[in-house]
Design a protein around this motif. Structure first.
Motif, PDB file in Angstrom:
ATOM      1  N   LEU A   1       0.786  -1.073  -0.382  1.00 19.38           N
ATOM      2  CA  LEU A   1      -0.222   0.079   0.261  1.00 19.38           C
ATOM      3  C   LEU A   1       0.890   1.129  -0.091  1.00 19.38           C
ATOM      4  O   LEU A   1       0.590   1.684   1.059  1.00 19.38           O
ATOM      5  N   ASN A   2       1.441   1.085  -0.601  1.00 23.35           N
ATOM      6  CA  ASN A   2       1.833   2.568  -1.432  1.00 23.35           C
ATOM      7  C   ASN A   2       2.004   3.178  -2.923  1.00 23.35           C
ATOM      8  O   ASN A   2       1.878   2.275  -3.249  1.00 23.35           O
ATOM      9  N   LEU A   3       2.513   4.452  -3.154  1.00 20.61           N
ATOM     10  CA  LEU A   3       2.227   4.621  -4.148  1.00 20.61           C
ATOM     11  C   LEU A   3       2.543   4.157  -5.515  1.00 20.61           C
ATOM     12  O   LEU A   3       2.005   3.858  -6.559  1.00 20.61           O
ATOM     13  N   GLU A   4       4.003   3.647  -5.271  1.00 24.16           N
ATOM     14  CA  GLU A   4       4.483   2.766  -6.290  1.00 24.16           C
ATOM     15  C   GLU A   4       4.079   1.893  -6.483  1.00 24.16           C
ATOM     16  O   GLU A   4       3.354   0.907  -8.193  1.00 24.16           O
TER      17      GLU A   4
ATOM     18  N   PHE B   1       1.581  10.854   2.093  1.00 23.79           N
ATOM     19  CA  PHE B   1       1.043   9.367   1.598  1.00 23.79           C
ATOM     20  C   PHE B   1       1.141   8.270   2.184  1.00 23.79           C
ATOM     21  O   PHE B   1       0.470   7.049   2.441  1.00 23.79           O
ATOM     22  N   ASP B   2       2.988   7.479   1.576  1.00 26.79           N
ATOM     23  CA  ASP B   2       3.249   6.442   2.237  1.00 26.79           C
ATOM     24  C   ASP B   2       3.609   6.524   3.582  1.00 26.79           C
ATOM     25  O   ASP B   2       2.984   5.283   4.253  1.00 26.79           O
ATOM     26  N   ILE B   3       4.155   7.567   4.357  1.00 26.15           N
ATOM     27  CA  ILE B   3       4.081   7.231   5.650  1.00 26.15           C
ATOM     28  C   ILE B   3       2.989   7.123   6.130  1.00 26.15           C
ATOM     29  O   ILE B   3       2.566   6.726   7.561  1.00 26.15           O
ATOM     30  N   PHE B   4       1.367   7.860   5.825  1.00 23.16           N
ATOM     31  CA  PHE B   4       0.485   7.789   6.662  1.00 23.16           C
ATOM     32  C   PHE B   4       0.294   6.185   7.155  1.00 23.16           C
ATOM     33  O   PHE B   4      -0.238   6.316   8.006  1.00 23.16           O
ATOM     34  N   PHE B   5       0.393   5.678   6.059  1.00 23.13           N
ATOM     35  CA  PHE B   5      -0.525   4.123   6.393  1.00 23.13           C
ATOM     36  C   PHE B   5       0.538   3.380   6.899  1.00 23.13           C
ATOM     37  O   PHE B   5      -0.256   2.992   7.623  1.00 23.13           O
TER      38      PHE B   5
END
Length: 232
Positions: free
Chosen positions: A24-27, A97-101
């Motif tokens: 669950l990250n943008l990439e 975004f990535d660190i939020f999750f």
């Protein structure tokens, strides 16, 4: 220990400083959207083939309209995945975004956490440092104002909701098409083989020979089929 080895170990120990959730990250989201599109195209190719079309119509009790709608569902999904990829480039995606999750513990449900290794230039698993990685992500989020955190969280969940919706639709459609491929294609192959043997056994040349090779093959093949095969 040489200088490069020292840099390597230091980078390894600091992987938790730049964590992401594995699935669950943008990439990974962008790559998954590409993969879904590719699979939708493969399925469209399959259902457009003779065996695929027959298999689909057969599974839907001969309803050609429903078979068409089923194929269109993959086309729609493919187009929506393409649209979401464009949106990820054109619309606002929070930098956090990535660190939020990571900070909300999504790694527990989405494959664990990965940490960036600056020496290797890639991401690696950091399961033994999950708590440190989550703490680091929380520290970075706390640098934002409350209003910024709320706004970013809202957008992150919008992106997540859109992505999960597409993924769930794909999983459902893929499960259905896999069943059709495995089950109905096999049935159709049997039916076509029976038709082929019957035609060979029934042609003008073989009609007067009860024990000709074609007739024996047809009888042997049909005798081996289970009784359920003949239920209409």
């Amino acid at each position: 220990m040489d200088f490069d080895e020292t840099k390597r170990l230091k980078a390894k120990n600091l992987r938790y400083k730049k964590p992401i959730v594995k699935n669950l990250n943008l990439e990974s989201i962008t790559q998954k959207l590409w993969d879904i599109q590719e699979e939708c195209e493969n399925i469209r190719w399959y259902t457009d083939s003779e065996d695929g079309t027959d298999s689909l119509i057969n599974a839907l009790d001969g309803d050609e309209d429903e078979a068409y709608e089923f194929k269109m569902a993959f086309g729609d999904l493919c187009a929506e995945c393409d649209q979401m990829r464009e949106d990820l480039y054109e619309e606002w995606v929070p930098e956090c975004f990535d660190i939020f999750f990571v900070s909300i513990g999504a790694g527990d449900l989405e494959g664990g956490l990965l940490g960036y290794d600056s020496y290797e230039g890639d991401y690696f698993g950091i399961s033994c440092l999950d708590s440190f990685a989550e703490d680091e992500a929380k520290k970075k989020l706390k640098q934002l104002t409350k209003e910024e955190i709320i706004t970013a969280a809202r957008q992150c969940f919008k992106i997540y909701h859109a992505y999960i919706g597409l993924q769930n639709r794909y999983d459902s459609l893929k499960a259905a098409i896999d069943i059709l491929r495995d089950k109905n294609t096999g049935v159709l192959q049997v039916v076509k083989e029976i038709e082929k043997l019957y035609e060979e056994a029934s042609n003008e040349l073989n009609r007067n020979y009860d024990y000709c090779k074609a007739a024996r093959e047809w009888k042997s093949y049909t005798d081996a089929l289970p009784n359920e095969t003949w239920i209409v």
